[in-house]
Design an enzyme around this catalytic site. Structure first.
Site, PDB file in Angstrom:
ATOM      1  N   GLY A 171       4.043   9.038  10.688  1.00 59.46           N
ATOM      2  CA  GLY A 171       4.782  10.017   9.891  1.00 59.46           C
ATOM      3  C   GLY A 171       4.700  11.554  10.577  1.00 59.46           C
ATOM      4  N   GLU A 200      -4.546   2.810  14.532  1.00 55.80           N
ATOM      5  CA  GLU A 200      -3.666   3.590  14.039  1.00 55.80           C
ATOM      6  C   GLU A 200      -3.903   5.317  14.477  1.00 55.80           C
ATOM      7  OE1 GLU A 200      -0.213   2.676  10.962  1.00 55.80           O
ATOM      8  OE2 GLU A 200      -1.573   2.717  10.258  1.00 55.80           O
ATOM      9  N   GLU A 230      -3.676   7.271   4.934  1.00 54.21           N
ATOM     10  CA  GLU A 230      -2.969   7.932   3.671  1.00 54.21           C
ATOM     11  C   GLU A 230      -3.805   7.255   2.696  1.00 54.21           C
ATOM     12  OE1 GLU A 230       0.827   7.066   3.885  1.00 54.21           O
ATOM     13  OE2 GLU A 230       1.083   7.626   5.865  1.00 54.21           O
ATOM     14  N   GLY A 264       6.441   2.482  10.388  1.00 53.47           N
ATOM     15  CA  GLY A 264       6.626   2.533   8.956  1.00 53.47           C
ATOM     16  C   GLY A 264       7.753   3.619   8.499  1.00 53.47           C
ATOM     17  N   GLY A 265       8.118   5.012   8.761  1.00 50.88           N
ATOM     18  CA  GLY A 265       9.283   4.925   9.241  1.00 50.88           C
ATOM     19  C   GLY A 265      10.631   3.861   9.683  1.00 50.88           C
ATOM     20  N   ASN A 320       5.273  -1.410   6.912  1.00 49.34           N
ATOM     21  CA  ASN A 320       5.055  -0.449   5.880  1.00 49.34           C
ATOM     22  C   ASN A 320       5.898   0.797   4.952  1.00 49.34           C
ATOM     23  OD1 ASN A 320       3.556   0.948   3.913  1.00 49.34           O
ATOM     24  ND2 ASN A 320       2.626   2.084   5.659  1.00 49.34           N
ATOM     25  N   TRP A 321       6.006  -0.088   4.180  1.00 45.90           N
ATOM     26  CA  TRP A 321       7.336   0.473   3.107  1.00 45.90           C
ATOM     27  C   TRP A 321       6.502   1.912   2.201  1.00 45.90           C
ATOM     28  CZ3 TRP A 321      10.972  -4.478   1.667  1.00 45.90           C
ATOM     29  CH2 TRP A 321      11.299  -4.203   3.193  1.00 45.90           C
ATOM     30  N   LYS A 322       5.799   1.788   2.483  1.00 46.29           N
ATOM     31  CA  LYS A 322       5.236   2.708   1.690  1.00 46.29           C
ATOM     32  C   LYS A 322       5.183   2.848   0.395  1.00 46.29           C
ATOM     33  CE  LYS A 322       4.013   4.902   6.457  1.00 46.29           C
ATOM     34  NZ  LYS A 322       3.377   6.314   6.512  1.00 46.29           N
ATOM     35  N   HIS A 334      -5.484   2.087   4.846  1.00 43.11           N
ATOM     36  CA  HIS A 334      -4.517   2.987   5.502  1.00 43.11           C
ATOM     37  C   HIS A 334      -4.751   4.472   5.399  1.00 43.11           C
ATOM     38  CE1 HIS A 334      -0.767   5.093   6.507  1.00 43.11           C
ATOM     39  NE2 HIS A 334      -0.237   3.567   6.714  1.00 43.11           N
ATOM     40  N   SER A 373       4.690   5.851  14.260  1.00 41.52           N
ATOM     41  CA  SER A 373       5.548   6.388  15.325  1.00 41.52           C
ATOM     42  C   SER A 373       6.563   5.659  16.052  1.00 41.52           C
ATOM     43  CB  SER A 373       5.093   7.578  15.789  1.00 41.52           C
ATOM     44  OG  SER A 373       4.949   8.684  14.343  1.00 41.52           O
TER      45      SER A 373
HETATM   46  C1  PEP Z   1       1.973   3.491   9.068  1.00 45.10           C
HETATM   47  O1  PEP Z   1       2.617   4.376   7.994  1.00 45.10           O
HETATM   48  O2  PEP Z   1       1.186   2.750   9.162  1.00 45.10           O
HETATM   49  C2  PEP Z   1       3.039   4.111  10.089  1.00 45.10           C
HETATM   50  C3  PEP Z   1       2.129   4.202  11.483  1.00 45.10           C
HETATM   51  O3  PEP Z   1       3.872   4.491   9.805  1.00 45.10           O
HETATM   52  P1  PEP Z   1       5.049   5.349  11.290  1.00 45.10           P
HETATM   53  O4  PEP Z   1       5.425   4.760  11.918  1.00 45.10           O
HETATM   54  O5  PEP Z   1       5.486   5.835  10.289  1.00 45.10           O
HETATM   55  O6  PEP Z   1       4.327   6.233  11.683  1.00 45.10           O
END
Ligand code: PEP
Length: 259
Positions: A176, A170, A100, A237-238, A9-11, A98, A216
């Site tokens: 994040g 999640e 966010e 994500g990251g 997930n590049w957001k 999600h 994470s």
């Molecule tokens: C996400 O955006 O769904 C996510 C899990 O981000 P991160 O891995 O950065 O926590």
């Protein structure tokens, strides 16, 4: 055996060109492997979905959008993108609900459910995100929260449709933040989700649904999740923004899957 997934997930990151470049890095890093039981999915920002999907054609990598319109295939919905438009851009999956989006755009459970239904109706595979806040976990309400998110999101869907979805657990406090759920706690929640699906539908349906962990995830923590019986992949994500790091995660999933 359930399929395993590595979803990036590049957001709201990367220009169209940067998205294509990172995608090329991932495709080249994977080499000529044919698609096995581990599915690799990239979710770039909306404007890059078409270009990234085009670059993924005839490769083992697929694409997802990060959101969709809950309403119609087309019409007077300024600023929205429909499921059919996402399919037209070449994506196969869509991330729905999600945290966010739930937090910053007030997407409540009922709207998330409408989006899941719209995605299924169009032929997109929804990746339904659920998870509790830190406060809910501290009060021992994590199963109640995740259970109600799932019940509302799947309300009215028959088993034949539900078995097509992917669920991503999640925990909000892990996204994040660098604080991930430990593998045992994640497994406990995944087992709860699968038993809930068994109660809502039946065991055969619950057994077919892939449930991913997100929050994470890093290359060195990936294996601990995949080794759990009810964790069928990761939503990242990251650590998916750089091709090298995401490739290490994919490798860890493949190795753990081979056992
Ligand atoms: C996400 O955006 O769904 C996510 C899990 O981000 P991160 O891995 O950065 O926590």
């Amino acid at each position: 055996m359930r399929p395993l997934y590595c979803v990036a997930n590049w957001k709201m990151n990367k220009t169209i060109q940067d998205s294509v470049n990172t995608t090329v890095g991932i495709i080249e890093g994977l080499g000529d492997e044919s698609e096995q039981n581990v599915h690799v999915v990239i979710a770039p920002q909306f404007l890059a979905v078409a270009a990234v999907s085009q670059r993924c054609q005839n490769t083992v990598v697929h694409t997802a959008a990060q959101n969709l319109c809950a309403e119609a295939a087309s019409g007077a919905y300024t600023g929205e993108v429909s499921a059919e438009m996402i399919l037209d851009a070449g994506a196969k999956y869509v991330i729905v609900g999600h945290s966010e989006r739930r937090t910053y755009y007030a997407e409540e459970d009922f709207r998330v459910g409408k989006k899941v239904a719209r995605a299924l109706e169009s032929g997109l595979v929804p990746i339904l995100c659920v998870g509790e806040t830190l406060e809910e976990r501290e009060r021992g309400l994590e199963e109640e929260r995740v259970g109600s998110q799932i019940k509302i999101a799947l309300y009215g869907l028959e088993a034949a449709k539900v078995e097509k979805i992917i669920i991503a657990y999640e925990p909000v406090w892990a996204i994040g933040t660098g604080k991930s759920a430990n593998a045992a706690d994640a497994q406990k929640m995944h087992q709860f989700i699968r038993s809930l699906l068994t109660r809502l539908y039946d065991e055969a349906t619950a057994t077919k649904i892939s449930i991913l962990y997100g929050g994470s995830v890093k290359p060195d923590t990936t294996a601990s999740y995949i080794e759990q019986p009810d964790i069928d992949g990761v939503l990242v994500g990251g650590a998916s923004l750089e091709s090298d790091s995401f490739l290490k995660i994919i490798e860890a999933v493949k190795e753990s899957a081979q056992g």
